[in-house]
Design a protein around this motif. Structure first.
Motif, short mmCIF file in Angstrom:
data_model
loop_
_atom_site.label_atom_id
_atom_site.label_comp_id
_atom_site.label_asym_id
_atom_site.label_seq_id
_atom_site.Cartn_x
_atom_site.Cartn_y
_atom_site.Cartn_z
N THR A 32 0.03 -27.71 4.64
CA THR A 32 -0.93 -26.71 5.14
C THR A 32 -0.22 -25.59 5.89
O THR A 32 -0.45 -24.41 5.63
N ILE A 33 0.65 -25.95 6.84
CA ILE A 33 1.33 -24.92 7.63
C ILE A 33 2.41 -24.22 6.81
O ILE A 33 2.62 -23.01 6.93
N LYS A 34 3.08 -24.97 5.94
CA LYS A 34 4.13 -24.40 5.10
C LYS A 34 3.56 -23.31 4.19
O LYS A 34 4.11 -22.21 4.09
N ASP A 35 2.44 -23.62 3.51
CA ASP A 35 1.82 -22.65 2.60
C ASP A 35 1.32 -21.43 3.37
O ASP A 35 1.43 -20.30 2.89
N ALA A 36 0.77 -21.67 4.56
CA ALA A 36 0.25 -20.55 5.35
C ALA A 36 1.39 -19.63 5.80
O ALA A 36 1.24 -18.39 5.78
N ILE A 37 2.52 -20.19 6.20
CA ILE A 37 3.66 -19.38 6.62
C ILE A 37 4.23 -18.61 5.43
O ILE A 37 4.56 -17.43 5.54
N LYS A 38 4.31 -19.28 4.29
CA LYS A 38 4.84 -18.60 3.10
C LYS A 38 3.99 -17.41 2.69
O LYS A 38 4.49 -16.41 2.18
N SER A 39 2.68 -17.52 2.92
CA SER A 39 1.80 -16.39 2.58
C SER A 39 2.08 -15.18 3.46
O SER A 39 1.78 -14.05 3.08
N LEU A 40 2.67 -15.43 4.64
CA LEU A 40 3.04 -14.33 5.53
C LEU A 40 4.38 -13.71 5.15
O LEU A 40 4.66 -12.56 5.47
N GLY A 41 5.19 -14.47 4.48
CA GLY A 41 6.54 -14.03 4.14
C GLY A 41 7.57 -14.71 5.01
O GLY A 41 8.57 -15.24 4.53
N GLN A 42 7.33 -14.74 6.32
CA GLN A 42 8.22 -15.42 7.25
C GLN A 42 7.52 -15.56 8.59
O GLN A 42 6.46 -14.96 8.83
N HIS A 43 8.09 -16.37 9.47
CA HIS A 43 7.54 -16.58 10.81
C HIS A 43 8.68 -16.40 11.81
O HIS A 43 9.80 -16.86 11.56
N PRO A 44 8.43 -15.73 12.94
CA PRO A 44 9.52 -15.46 13.89
C PRO A 44 10.12 -16.71 14.52
O PRO A 44 11.29 -16.69 14.93
N GLN A 45 9.37 -17.82 14.60
CA GLN A 45 9.86 -19.01 15.28
C GLN A 45 9.93 -20.24 14.37
O GLN A 45 10.82 -21.07 14.52
N CYS B 106 1.39 -24.25 24.64
CA CYS B 106 2.67 -23.53 24.62
C CYS B 106 2.95 -22.86 23.27
O CYS B 106 3.63 -21.84 23.22
N ASP B 107 2.46 -23.44 22.20
CA ASP B 107 2.73 -22.90 20.87
C ASP B 107 1.54 -22.18 20.26
O ASP B 107 1.53 -21.90 19.06
N ALA B 108 0.55 -21.87 21.09
CA ALA B 108 -0.65 -21.24 20.57
C ALA B 108 -0.34 -19.91 19.89
O ALA B 108 -0.86 -19.60 18.81
N GLU B 109 0.51 -19.10 20.51
CA GLU B 109 0.82 -17.80 19.92
C GLU B 109 1.57 -17.95 18.59
O GLU B 109 1.39 -17.16 17.67
N ASN B 110 2.43 -18.96 18.51
CA ASN B 110 3.14 -19.20 17.24
C ASN B 110 2.15 -19.54 16.13
O ASN B 110 2.30 -19.08 14.99
N LEU B 111 1.13 -20.37 16.44
CA LEU B 111 0.14 -20.71 15.42
C LEU B 111 -0.75 -19.50 15.13
O LEU B 111 -1.12 -19.27 13.97
N ARG B 112 -1.11 -18.74 16.15
CA ARG B 112 -1.93 -17.55 15.92
C ARG B 112 -1.22 -16.54 15.03
O ARG B 112 -1.85 -15.78 14.31
N HIS B 113 0.11 -16.52 15.11
CA HIS B 113 0.87 -15.62 14.23
C HIS B 113 0.64 -15.99 12.76
O HIS B 113 0.68 -15.12 11.89
N VAL B 114 0.38 -17.28 12.50
CA VAL B 114 0.06 -17.74 11.15
C VAL B 114 -1.42 -17.49 10.89
O VAL B 114 -1.80 -16.79 9.96
#
Length: 274
Positions: free
Chosen positions: A18-31, A49-57
């Motif tokens: 789930t998270i892998k596919d969502a990140i791939k749809s963005l192209g990349q993730h900063p963290q 602590c990781d809320a912003e990282n997930l919101r980036h996705v």
């Protein structure tokens, strides 16, 4: 239970696929690196602590909270928790999952339209019944199922069996509707219920292996009856809460994505967030 190194809070989990596919749809993730995530493992993170990282996705991506409830970061503070089988989810997470399933499955709306067109025939022909069944199998990635049906029955006989079943459904409840489908050699509860789902989405939904394992319903007519009864109660519960009225099939589409996270994840986390 694993805890966050920064704040010691219990970690939430999201399925690796789930998270892998969502990140791939963005192209990349900063963290977070999608390459480091295994699709069959849990990815752990801290809801604070990781809320912003997930919101980036996405802040609408459902995940398993430490309290065992499926949630999203965009949940309303008072979003009620509802239950189907052994799955617990907020209404907001369920809504997000329904929207995601319909967005990801481009063929689902077309198949529902074909079901309405089939029922509008007066009456449906044997050829129309056979064509509808083939369309359902293609939608459900059931090339092997369709091949087995054709292997077990000559075309004429297969058409007659499918036609008799589909044209009988309106007068049958969930138990008998799926049981009659199972008399056709080559059909399982999964693909019989896929036919029913597109034929009458307000009365029926799909019960496949993911939902059986994720919710606890047996893959037989009695299990299907229980599944539909409890899914109907959930729909009525949502309506009583002034939620938009959805078909049983639409609700099941969201439940499927939520249940799949738990069914398709091993017990070990894919990565622990420091």
């Amino acid at each position: 239970m694993s805890t966050c190194a920064a704040c010691s809070a219990p970690l939430a989990r999201i399925n690796g696929r789930t998270i892998k596919d969502a990140i791939k749809s963005l192209g990349q993730h900063p963290q977070w690196s999608a390459d480091a995530m295994r699709v069959t493992q849990w990815f752990e993170f801290c809801e604070t602590c990781d809320a912003e990282n997930l919101r980036h996705v996405s802040d609408k991506l459902p995940y398993l909270s430490p309290d065992g409830v499926m949630r999203t970061l965009s949940d309303r503070a008072d979003s009620p928790v509802v239950t189907l089988g052994i799955l617990h989810t907020t209404i907001d997470a369920l809504d997000s999952a329904i929207e995601q399933n319909y967005r990801d499955d481009s063929g689902i709306v077309d198949m529902e339209a074909k079901g309405r067109q089939y029922l509008a025939l007066s009456p449906p022909t044997v050829e129309a019944s056979l064509a509808f069944s083939a369309d359902v199998c293609h939608w459900g990635r059931g090339a092997r199922v369709l091949g087995n049906l054709k292997r077990h029955y000559p075309r004429g006989l297969l058409g007659q069996r499918i036609h008799h079943w589909l044209t009988s459904v309106r007068a049958l409840g969930p138990h008998d509707a799926v049981a009659l489908g199972l008399t056709i050699k080559g059909l399982s509860v999964s693909f019989a219920s896929k036919h029913l789902r597109h034929l009458e989405p307000d009365r029926f939904a799909v019960l496949d292996e993911v939902l059986s394992l994720g919710l606890g319903y047996a893959m037989n007519p009695a299990g299907y009856q229980l599944f539909i009864e409890q899914l109907t109660r959930l729909r009525d519960e949502l309506v009583a809460m002034d939620e938009p009225r959805r078909t049983l099939a639409q609700i099941e589409a969201g439940i499927f994505l939520l249940a799949r996270q738990k069914v398709r994840s091993d017990s070990a986390p894919a990565e622990e967030v420091e």
